[in-house]
Scaffold this active site. Structure first.
Site, PDB file in Angstrom:
ATOM      1  N   GLU A 175       0.834  -1.207   0.000  1.00  0.00           N
ATOM      2  CA  GLU A 175       0.000   0.000   0.000  1.00  0.00           C
ATOM      3  C   GLU A 175       0.872   1.262   0.000  1.00  0.00           C
ATOM      4  OE1 GLU A 175      -4.087  -1.624   2.030  1.00  0.00           O
ATOM      5  OE2 GLU A 175      -2.492  -1.017   3.394  1.00  0.00           O
ATOM      6  N   GLU A 370      -5.683  -8.018  -1.219  1.00  0.00           N
ATOM      7  CA  GLU A 370      -6.355  -7.838   0.075  1.00  0.00           C
ATOM      8  C   GLU A 370      -7.803  -7.435  -0.171  1.00  0.00           C
ATOM      9  OE1 GLU A 370      -4.632  -5.288   3.044  1.00  0.00           O
ATOM     10  OE2 GLU A 370      -2.582  -5.842   2.494  1.00  0.00           O
TER      11      GLU A 370
END
Length: 472
Positions: A175, A370
């Protein structure tokens, strides 16, 4: 409607700092994640020493360092084709820049990857997942220092070389765009805020240094592991415009440019977009950006787009958003959507939007690494967890994933987050559970640590067995 591809990679995902524990065993150095406790999650101001009066969730986590064989066997029982995990930098190089890697740690991951392959599970490995050696923070100040670039690349080269016959799928930074969120200048960048710091300048410098490091790693990985897939990973919360007021439309465009498209342009096109460079100039940010950096970025573009998807968002100032306390946050306040117990919007159709949007813009394969629902699961007296709410959440997202594939989007796989319960990255809680497997541990670390299959365990097993055709 098109079916899921025959070789679609169904599976689950965890990170080392949220699961392994064993924070000082077998030569591991102290990592930045090891300093996080209830009092410091979501903050960018940190003390660099452990306090004996505090409880640090990552020190023990769910003890995956010791239980990985039993846990991977459970993943195999569900039929996993892929398992995403991370290697902690501070296990391989305890101080980050040691002369030699920690051989005991390298052997541990040899054994772990062998265990995956024993069951036909493809490892997907993240090099930097919200942690780095504390020694590098103390010595260099974290990722604001460009010396970190080659130190990180040396670490990457070590593991690429060691696992070149065992790992095909790689993520450099988890991320990577979260650097704009409150608390993640520390977690993602290893940077501690001091009084008088120019936060925006630090964020852009960290981002640039990680872009260069990512590009170098991409090029190196291709040389060492032909046919590999590698890129940095994105958090894919697309902002929706609140109204059709042109001012709102432009505000939303600007928000998505800064938080999403600028990152993807650098990672996949190999170039900075005009608006990113213009913003640096207009705000008079002093970024150490050298001509050779731009050539390196151009030559090291990613092969695919790994991303997380939990929710959509509204166009607010992201650096003021504290994910450790989302109550009252305007980032998720969409009147058309429900929210989770932790205030995160639930938007399955948003996943289809993201998949189409990214594929339209960049034309590279996508991988949802995810997606999941954090909830306060209840273990019954007969050791069951009836998590119909999680099944419903995942079913709706997989339905939209299949629609995106029917739209023509190339998706490689889907690994749901926290396939086994683990410590929350945003709050440090165990009670914010994502897994198909219940781990009997409380927020303070008490409990047996025993594993129990939830209802969603059997549901996901059926989803994989039918390659996504049976979602009931």
């Amino acid at each position: 409607m098109k079916n899921f591809p025959e070789q679609f990679l169904w599976g689950g995902a965890i990170s080392a700092n949220q699961s392994e524990g064993a924070f000082h065993e077998d030569g591991k150095g102290l990592s930045t994640a090891d300093l996080l406790c209830k009092e410091t999650y979501g903050k960018d101001e940190m003390k660099l020493e452990l306090d004996p009066d505090y409880y640090y969730p990552c020190h023990t986590a769910i003890d995956f360092y010791h239980t990985y064989k039993e846990d991977i066997q459970l993943f195999s029982e569900m039929g996993f084709k892929c398992f995403r995990l991370s290697i902690p930098w501070s296990r391989i190089f305890p101080n980050g820049d040691d002369e030699q890697p920690n051989e005991k740690a390298l052997r541990h991951y040899d054994d772990l990857f062998d265990e995956c392959h024993k069951y036909g599970i493809e490892p997907l490995v993240t090099l930097s997942h919200c942690e780095m050696p504390v020694a590098l923070l103390k010595k260099y100040g974290g990722w604001k220092n460009r010396d970190m670039i080659d130190i990180f690349v040396r670490y990457a080269k070590t593991v690429f070389t060691r696992y070149r016959n065992k790992v095909k799928y790689w993520i450099t930074f988890n991320e990577i765009n979260f650097i704009f969120m409150k608390g993640f200048l520390y977690q993602n960048g290893g940077v501690i805020l001091r009084e008088g710091d120019n936060i925006k300048q630090l964020q852009y410098q960290v981002a640039h240094n990680q872009f260069v490091a990512n590009a170098k790693c991409v090029k190196l990985c291709h040389e060492i592991i032909p046919g590999s897939y590698i890129s940095a990973m994105m958090e894919a919360a697309i902002a929706y415009q609140p109204t059709c007021n042109p001012a709102d439309v432009f505000k939303t465009l600007s928000s998505n440019q800064e938080y999403t498209y600028a990152y993807l342009d650098v990672l996949l096109k190999g170039e900075y977009p005009y608006y990113w460079l213009n913003r640096i100039e207009k705000e008079n940010l002093k970024i150490d950006m050298r001509p050779e950096d731009l050539q390196i970025i151009k030559e090291g573009t990613g092969d695919y787009i790994p991303f997380s998807y939990y929710m959509s968002r509204m166009p607010v100032e992201l650096d003021k958003v504290d994910l450790s306390d989302s109550s009252g946050s305007t980032i998720f306040e969409n009147p058309y959507l429900e929210t989770s117990e932790w205030g995160w919007s639930i938007d399955p159709i948003g996943l289809r939007i993201v998949l189409n949007d990214f594929y339209t813009r960049y034309g590279k394969p996508l991988f949802i690494v995810e997606n999941g629902l954090g909830a306060n699961d209840i273990l019954t007296e007969d050791y069951k967890v009836h998590d119909d709410y999680r099944i419903s959440y995942l079913r709706k997202h997989i339905e939209q994933l299949r629609l995106a594939i029917d739209d023509g989007v190339n998706v490689l796989g889907y690994t749901t987050w926290g396939c086994i319960d683990l410590v929350s990255q945003s709050t440090g809680e165990m009670s914010k559970r994502y897994g198909y497997i219940y781990v009997d541990l409380n927020n303070d670390g008490t409990g047996t640590g025993n594993r129990y299959r939830k209802d969603s365990f059997y549901w996901y097993k059926k989803v994989i067995e039918t390659n996504g055709n049976d979602l009931e």
